[in-house]
Write an enzyme that holds these catalytic residues in place. Structure first.
Site, short mmCIF file in Angstrom:
data_model
loop_
_atom_site.label_atom_id
_atom_site.label_comp_id
_atom_site.label_asym_id
_atom_site.label_seq_id
_atom_site.Cartn_x
_atom_site.Cartn_y
_atom_site.Cartn_z
N ASP A 12 1.05 -1.44 -0.23
CA ASP A 12 0.10 -0.14 -0.15
C ASP A 12 1.04 1.44 -0.09
OD1 ASP A 12 -2.10 -1.56 0.02
OD2 ASP A 12 -2.51 -1.36 2.22
N ARG A 62 -18.83 -8.45 -0.96
CA ARG A 62 -17.62 -8.29 0.01
C ARG A 62 -17.91 -7.16 -0.22
NH1 ARG A 62 -11.36 -9.53 1.34
NH2 ARG A 62 -11.54 -8.95 3.61
#
Length: 756
Positions: A687, A747
């Site tokens: 990230d 989800r």
């Protein structure tokens, strides 16, 4: 020779001593026994003001005789025009039986707007020191005939003009004064006494004077700035700072009745720093001793779009009070809230005794709606109390209704304030034009540094009214409509100045003089308990799908209660978190409601990115590891989300990453949607953050199967089965990770790359 001189001096000293201590020398008069003081007051009704007067008199053990109780008042509206002659007539009749009691001292005072600050011994001592037979109260303003001002005797200092609200004198002399009355009940009492006092012969013959320096009588009209409270260990006094005097009788004449109410919150022993509230438990209602609970009509008013309305109704439902004794009247002025009311009614219509809704289609003004609610109770003889409740009030104390009933006041409200602010549901004082003014004790009351019950001039939002008061003192309808005032101000002004209209048996124009004195129903606010808070309705935007999500700034406490996980605080008190993988911390942060509403908001927006590399939303327009997502900025939630990070994520960062102080800044904040049909997984990646949070927004095995996150360096997977829980992990270098495939269902996760 020296011996003869000594004898001469000694004999002179003896003669001087005999002269000084001779029994023929003037002696100070013996104190007048307190049982020789009789208080005479006129009261035709037992108003709140009269009961307060008697309470202060009883505290000092005054002997009081009330004149005229039960009579029809014919003395005019003395607060606004001339009148009051009925008081002189009643006093004249009473004095006929007392005229021959030469050692009796008579104190004649008003009662509705007066309290005692000292006892009989003090007032008699000061009367003796005045050395006159009759002593009138004095004031700095002349009434009712200003032309008489020049006829008053000149004085060096002090108040020059007579006030008839207080007179003290020996009985024979008081009798000689009032026996001259031969006018009508609606003639002016003060003008009668004034003309008598201004007659030099009468003044000398009857030995009359005025209490120029407020030794006994303190008239507040024109003298508010001279007066302050003097707190003692046992009681509180009023002190005149100009004359450095401690008046015994405090009179709220003219337009100072509100100020007198404020002083009487302390004087003589209502509240002080040592003992607190001395009368809060007087005349309370013990609900446990009643055969059944009183019937209460709850008036609920929705006059503007209001955040957290479903939560308001839940709190109403959880009030600790028998629901079969509650009747609900709802006025809703907002179409937006009809869905909330309909849902609550469907789920709870059989819970309460009755449930009535008046909607926006009725096109009622606020005043009309509030009059309607109050009138329902007024007309129903079985309605014991009317509980008015605006929907911007969050009652966190389930005992609120019981606690208010127990205090046994005609009108009483619980103190509620806006979180972190001094904004509350009452005013401690009024400005000259009738609007808000901050009283000296306002901040201490709001912050509960002074705890008790407070007689105040204005209240709003939430209050309890006795049904019996609605059918008696407050029987006049339309109390919420008055001139150009808003409904709350109109109600409070009507209550403060409530005056009976013309007597039914006196329809003639002369019946103007049949007006009774203002009833002046007292309004109380209590801060003896923590009752709840006011929420802000300003700038409430209802253009979103779930509008309360945006209230994190305006109403942070209610936002937290609704949207933050109930176990969040245990992270800090009980270390309530897990570390399923090295330096990956897992903790509760969102409530189920927050998760549901965030998902609903995203689906309502509907423009999912599709997981493409080309992405105009980010700098450079290209996403290396794309997801099927919607950014918080797209729904106008970026500022709120960043505030959430700083308030609820940053403190956890300090706990788990010792020594690192986050800026709580993030550019990439988004909700990801994983489905087998669109995007089921995410390939391994780092990230672009110092650390990342990943919040599960729905339930595994219920809403979807599969999913989770795998950290390659540690060969450790997190399946994320807990809705509302977040895991936090470093973003660069150490924590290469991938999104595991979602095999069925949908989800949702919320992601933030923090401190990029």
């Amino acid at each position: 020779m020296e011996y003869l001189m000594f004898c001469f001096v000694f004999s002179c000293w003896v003669k001087f001593a005999n002269c000084v201590y001779s029994t023929d020398a003037p002696q100070a008069p013996a104190p007048i026994p307190k049982d020789k003081l009789l208080v005479l007051t006129v009261a035709t009704e037992e108003t709140d003001g009269f009961l307060r007067f008697m309470q202060s008199a009883n505290y000092f053990n005054y002997t009081v005789k009330v004149l005229g109780m039960g009579e029809t008042w014919k003395g005019g509206d003395v607060g606004r025009s001339i009148g009051g002659g009925q008081k002189v007539r009643l006093l004249k009749e009473a004095m006929e039986a007392l005229a021959d009691q030469e050692d009796l001292v008579v104190l004649s005072v008003d009662s509705y707007d007066l309290v005692f600050s000292g006892g009989p011994e003090e007032i008699l001592r000061k009367f003796q020191q005045a050395n006159h037979k009759v002593l009138f109260a004095a004031e700095g303003l002349i009434w009712p005939d200003k032309k008489l001002a020049e006829k008053y005797p000149a004085i060096r200092s002090g108040k020059r003009y007579l006030n008839s609200g207080g007179i003290i004198g020996f009985a024979p002399y008081i009798n000689r004064v009032v026996s001259q009355w031969n006018l009508h009940d609606n003639d002016d009492d003060q003008l009668f006494y004034t003309k008598m006092y201004l007659d030099p012969l009468q003044r000398q013959t009857l030995n009359m004077t005025l209490d120029h320096k407020c030794q006994i009588f303190q008239n507040l009209n024109g003298a508010v700035d001279e007066v302050l409270l003097k707190f003692g260990t046992d009681r509180v006094r009023v002190r005149n700072t100009v004359y450095d005097s401690l008046p015994v009788v405090v009179h709220g004449n003219g337009n100072t009745k509100i100020y007198l109410n404020s002083l009487a919150n302390y004087v003589p022993n209502t509240w002080n720093y040592e003992l607190g509230c001395s009368h809060c438990d007087d005349d309370i209602v013990d609900l446990s001793q009643l055969k059944e609970y009183p019937n209460v009509l709850v008036g609920v008013f929705i006059e503007q779009p209001t955040p957290f309305l479903p939560e308001f109704f839940k709190r109403l439902l959880t009030l600790d009070y028998p629901k079969d004794k509650l009747n609900i009247f709802v006025h809703n002025n907002e179409v937006y809230h009809e869905k909330h009311i309909q849902k609550f009614w469907q789920e709870n219509r059989n819970v309460f005794n009755t449930f009535k809704v008046v909607g926006p289609e009725e096109n009622l003004s606020q005043g009309e709606a509030r009059n309607m609610g109050m009138d329902i109770c007024r007309k129903d003889a079985t309605c014991d109390y009317y509980f008015s409740l605006d929907t911007d009030v969050m009652l966190t104390n389930r005992q609120t209704l019981k606690l208010l009933i127990e205090q046994n006041r005609k009108i009483i409200g619980p103190l509620v304030t806006r979180h972190g602010k001094l904004w509350s549901n009452f005013w401690g004082a009024l400005s000259l034009d009738g609007y808000y003014a901050r009283s000296e004790d306002y901040v201490d009351i709001v912050q509960r540094k002074r705890v008790g019950m407070w007689n105040i001039p204005f209240m709003a939002h939430v209050y309890l009214v006795k049904g019996s008061a609605l059918r008696n003192e407050l029987k006049e309808r339309n109390v919420f409509v008055l001139e150009k005032l808003d409904p709350d101000m109109a109600l409070c002004r009507n209550v403060r100045e409530m005056t009976s209209h013309r007597e039914k048996d006196s329809p003639s124009p002369e019946s103007f003089h049949m007006l009774r004195p203002p009833k002046g129903v007292f309004m109380y606010i209590t801060n003896r308990h923590d009752f709840g808070r006011l929420i802000s309705t300003a700038n409430y935007n209802i253009s979103h799908y779930n509008n309360d999500l945006w209230q994190i700034f305006q109403n942070p406490v209610d936002w937290k209660e609704k949207y933050i996980h109930q176990n969040y605080t245990q992270i800090f008190t009980e270390n309530y978190m897990e570390e399923p993988c090295p330096d990956v911390f897992w903790f509760p942060v969102f409530s189920e409601k927050a998760c549901d509403e965030i998902v609903e908001e995203m689906e309502h927006y509907g423009s999912w990115s599709g997981g493409k590399h080309e992405d105009k939303r980010i700098s450079g327009g290209y996403e290396t590891v794309p997801t099927d997502d919607i950014h918080m900025r797209q729904i106008g939630y970026d500022k709120e989300w960043l505030h959430f990070i700083r308030e609820f994520i940053s403190p956890i960062t300090l706990k788990v990453f010792s020594g690192y102080f986050t800026k709580g800044y993030s550019i990439m904040n988004f909700v990801v949607k994983y489905t087998p049909e669109r995007q089921a997984y995410l390939r391994p990646h780092h990230d672009s953050s110092t650390f990342t949070i990943n919040i599960a927004l729905n339930n595994k095995d219920t809403d979807f199967q599969g999913g989770g996150c795998r950290f390659h360096r540690y060969n450790c997977s997190l399946n994320s089965p807990r809705k509302g829980w977040s895991f936090m992990h470093p973003g660069r270098l150490t924590h290469l990770h991938e999104g595991l495939p979602t095999t069925n269902g949908t989800r949702y996760i919320a992601i933030s790359f923090i401190d990029p």
